[in-house]
Design a protein around this motif. Structure first.
Motif, PDB file in Angstrom:
ATOM      1  N   PHE A  57       1.178  -1.231   0.024  1.00 56.27           N
ATOM      2  CA  PHE A  57      -0.228   0.020  -0.323  1.00 56.27           C
ATOM      3  C   PHE A  57       1.457   1.516   0.058  1.00 56.27           C
ATOM      4  CE2 PHE A  57      -1.725  -3.586   2.182  1.00 56.27           C
ATOM      5  CZ  PHE A  57      -3.487  -3.587   1.704  1.00 56.27           C
ATOM      6  N   VAL A  58       0.746   2.224  -0.866  1.00 51.17           N
ATOM      7  CA  VAL A  58       1.559   3.699  -0.300  1.00 51.17           C
ATOM      8  C   VAL A  58       0.922   4.630  -0.595  1.00 51.17           C
ATOM      9  CG1 VAL A  58       3.261   4.753  -2.321  1.00 51.17           C
ATOM     10  CG2 VAL A  58       3.072   2.199  -2.514  1.00 51.17           C
ATOM     11  N   ASP A  59       1.309   5.634  -0.526  1.00 46.88           N
ATOM     12  CA  ASP A  59       0.428   6.584  -0.081  1.00 46.88           C
ATOM     13  C   ASP A  59       2.291   7.083   0.148  1.00 46.88           C
ATOM     14  OD1 ASP A  59      -0.770   8.871  -0.357  1.00 46.88           O
ATOM     15  OD2 ASP A  59      -1.237   8.789   2.520  1.00 46.88           O
ATOM     16  N   SER A  60       1.814   9.128  -0.066  1.00 44.94           N
ATOM     17  CA  SER A  60       2.724  10.712   0.014  1.00 44.94           C
ATOM     18  C   SER A  60       2.642  10.777   1.708  1.00 44.94           C
ATOM     19  CB  SER A  60       2.756  10.966  -1.274  1.00 44.94           C
ATOM     20  OG  SER A  60       3.667  10.317  -2.005  1.00 44.94           O
ATOM     21  N   THR A  61       3.418  11.224   2.361  1.00 43.25           N
ATOM     22  CA  THR A  61       3.659  12.400   3.357  1.00 43.25           C
ATOM     23  C   THR A  61       2.603  13.867   2.578  1.00 43.25           C
ATOM     24  OG1 THR A  61       5.217  13.378   2.805  1.00 43.25           O
ATOM     25  CG2 THR A  61       5.782  11.021   4.288  1.00 43.25           C
ATOM     26  N   ASP A  62       2.065  14.150   3.784  1.00 38.41           N
ATOM     27  CA  ASP A  62       1.562  15.690   3.901  1.00 38.41           C
ATOM     28  C   ASP A  62       2.244  16.341   4.523  1.00 38.41           C
ATOM     29  OD1 ASP A  62       1.508  15.590   6.758  1.00 38.41           O
ATOM     30  OD2 ASP A  62      -0.588  14.749   6.926  1.00 38.41           O
ATOM     31  N   ALA A  63       1.579  17.921   4.139  1.00 36.33           N
ATOM     32  CA  ALA A  63       3.499  18.531   4.935  1.00 36.33           C
ATOM     33  C   ALA A  63       3.287  18.713   5.994  1.00 36.33           C
ATOM     34  CB  ALA A  63       2.601  20.313   4.590  1.00 36.33           C
ATOM     35  N   ASN A  64       2.861  17.591   7.243  1.00 37.31           N
ATOM     36  CA  ASN A  64       3.963  18.094   8.418  1.00 37.31           C
ATOM     37  C   ASN A  64       4.762  15.901   8.463  1.00 37.31           C
ATOM     38  OD1 ASN A  64       2.706  19.361  10.189  1.00 37.31           O
ATOM     39  ND2 ASN A  64       0.254  18.712   9.507  1.00 37.31           N
ATOM     40  N   GLY A  65       4.804  15.351   7.224  1.00 33.93           N
ATOM     41  CA  GLY A  65       5.599  14.008   7.198  1.00 33.93           C
ATOM     42  C   GLY A  65       4.541  12.688   7.276  1.00 33.93           C
ATOM     43  N   VAL A  66       3.416  12.948   7.130  1.00 28.72           N
ATOM     44  CA  VAL A  66       3.063  11.952   8.059  1.00 28.72           C
ATOM     45  C   VAL A  66       1.938  11.457   6.629  1.00 28.72           C
ATOM     46  CG1 VAL A  66       0.788  11.419   9.317  1.00 28.72           C
ATOM     47  CG2 VAL A  66       2.404  13.052  10.397  1.00 28.72           C
ATOM     48  N   ALA A  67       1.750   9.986   6.289  1.00 33.33           N
ATOM     49  CA  ALA A  67       0.918   9.357   5.368  1.00 33.33           C
ATOM     50  C   ALA A  67      -0.198   8.616   6.013  1.00 33.33           C
ATOM     51  CB  ALA A  67       2.124   8.230   4.337  1.00 33.33           C
ATOM     52  N   HIS A  68      -1.284   8.515   5.210  1.00 30.92           N
ATOM     53  CA  HIS A  68      -2.671   8.216   5.818  1.00 30.92           C
ATOM     54  C   HIS A  68      -3.083   6.603   4.959  1.00 30.92           C
ATOM     55  CE1 HIS A  68      -2.981  11.660   8.281  1.00 30.92           C
ATOM     56  NE2 HIS A  68      -2.169  12.220   7.628  1.00 30.92           N
ATOM     57  N   PHE A  69      -3.691   5.615   5.179  1.00 34.32           N
ATOM     58  CA  PHE A  69      -3.726   4.556   4.841  1.00 34.32           C
ATOM     59  C   PHE A  69      -4.900   3.867   5.974  1.00 34.32           C
ATOM     60  CE2 PHE A  69       1.333   4.959   5.079  1.00 34.32           C
ATOM     61  CZ  PHE A  69       1.049   4.502   3.715  1.00 34.32           C
ATOM     62  N   THR A  70      -5.360   3.307   4.492  1.00 37.22           N
ATOM     63  CA  THR A  70      -6.864   2.024   5.819  1.00 37.22           C
ATOM     64  C   THR A  70      -6.920   0.715   5.243  1.00 37.22           C
ATOM     65  OG1 THR A  70      -8.571   3.935   5.314  1.00 37.22           O
ATOM     66  CG2 THR A  70      -9.287   2.237   5.650  1.00 37.22           C
ATOM     67  N   VAL A  71      -6.606  -0.409   5.851  1.00 35.71           N
ATOM     68  CA  VAL A  71      -6.306  -1.370   5.774  1.00 35.71           C
ATOM     69  C   VAL A  71      -6.570  -2.204   6.482  1.00 35.71           C
ATOM     70  CG1 VAL A  71      -4.076  -1.239   4.859  1.00 35.71           C
ATOM     71  CG2 VAL A  71      -4.027  -1.329   7.408  1.00 35.71           C
ATOM     72  N   THR A  72      -6.657  -3.568   6.754  1.00 30.10           N
ATOM     73  CA  THR A  72      -7.205  -4.537   7.509  1.00 30.10           C
ATOM     74  C   THR A  72      -6.288  -4.840   8.551  1.00 30.10           C
ATOM     75  OG1 THR A  72      -5.751  -6.635   5.638  1.00 30.10           O
ATOM     76  CG2 THR A  72      -8.650  -5.502   5.847  1.00 30.10           C
ATOM     77  N   PRO A  73      -6.991  -5.216   8.768  1.00 33.72           N
ATOM     78  CA  PRO A  73      -5.843  -5.721  11.033  1.00 33.72           C
ATOM     79  C   PRO A  73      -5.103  -6.898  10.329  1.00 33.72           C
ATOM     80  CG  PRO A  73      -7.963  -5.733  11.920  1.00 33.72           C
ATOM     81  CD  PRO A  73      -8.277  -5.552   9.930  1.00 33.72           C
ATOM     82  N   GLY A  74      -3.845  -6.779  11.081  1.00 33.35           N
ATOM     83  CA  GLY A  74      -2.926  -7.419  10.944  1.00 33.35           C
ATOM     84  C   GLY A  74      -1.089  -7.274  10.620  1.00 33.35           C
TER      85      GLY A  74
END
Length: 123
Positions: A57-74
């Motif tokens: 799963f790939v995302d880019s950071t926002d201006a605060n250096g945080v990337a957000h994901f929605t994934v299944t538990p594991g």
């Protein structure tokens, strides 16, 4: 007679095989890149979250250096490898964190410490 029994058994199995819960539980996860001293977070750094099956799963950071994901538990691995350029320097940031347990009852905020190297750009 045998064919009827086989057909009846297959028919019964087909109904029981289709009964499953379609609601998949997901968790919101944030991966915060922790930059070395003297480095500032920036938007657009690539962050990967890899599950135990190898799905990425790939995302880019926002201006605060945080990337957000929605994934299944594991159990996951988070990694980031990025290059950032200024006028005088090219900075290389790398980090990896393994064995991250993601579950609905945890905060799911993952700090990912980065190491940095830099190269001077000669003009």
């Amino acid at each position: 007679m045998k064919i009827r029994l086989i057909m009846l058994a297959l028919f019964a199995v087909s109904f029981t095989a289709c009964s499953y819960d379609e609601d998949m539980e997901v968790c919101n996860v944030s991966v915060e890149l922790v930059f070395p001293n003297g480095s500032e977070p920036y938007a657009g750094a690539r962050v990967e979250l890899i599950d135990g099956k190898g799905s990425i799963f790939v995302d880019s950071t926002d201006a605060n250096g945080v990337a957000h994901f929605t994934v299944t538990p594991g159990i996951y691995e988070a990694r980031s490898s990025n290059t950032h350029e200024t006028y005088d320097y090219r900075y290389f940031f790398n980090g990896v964190k393994s064995l991250i347990v993601i579950s609905p009852d945890s905060t799911n905020h993952i700090p990912l410490k980065l190491s940095m190297s830099k190269k001077r750009i000669i003009h």
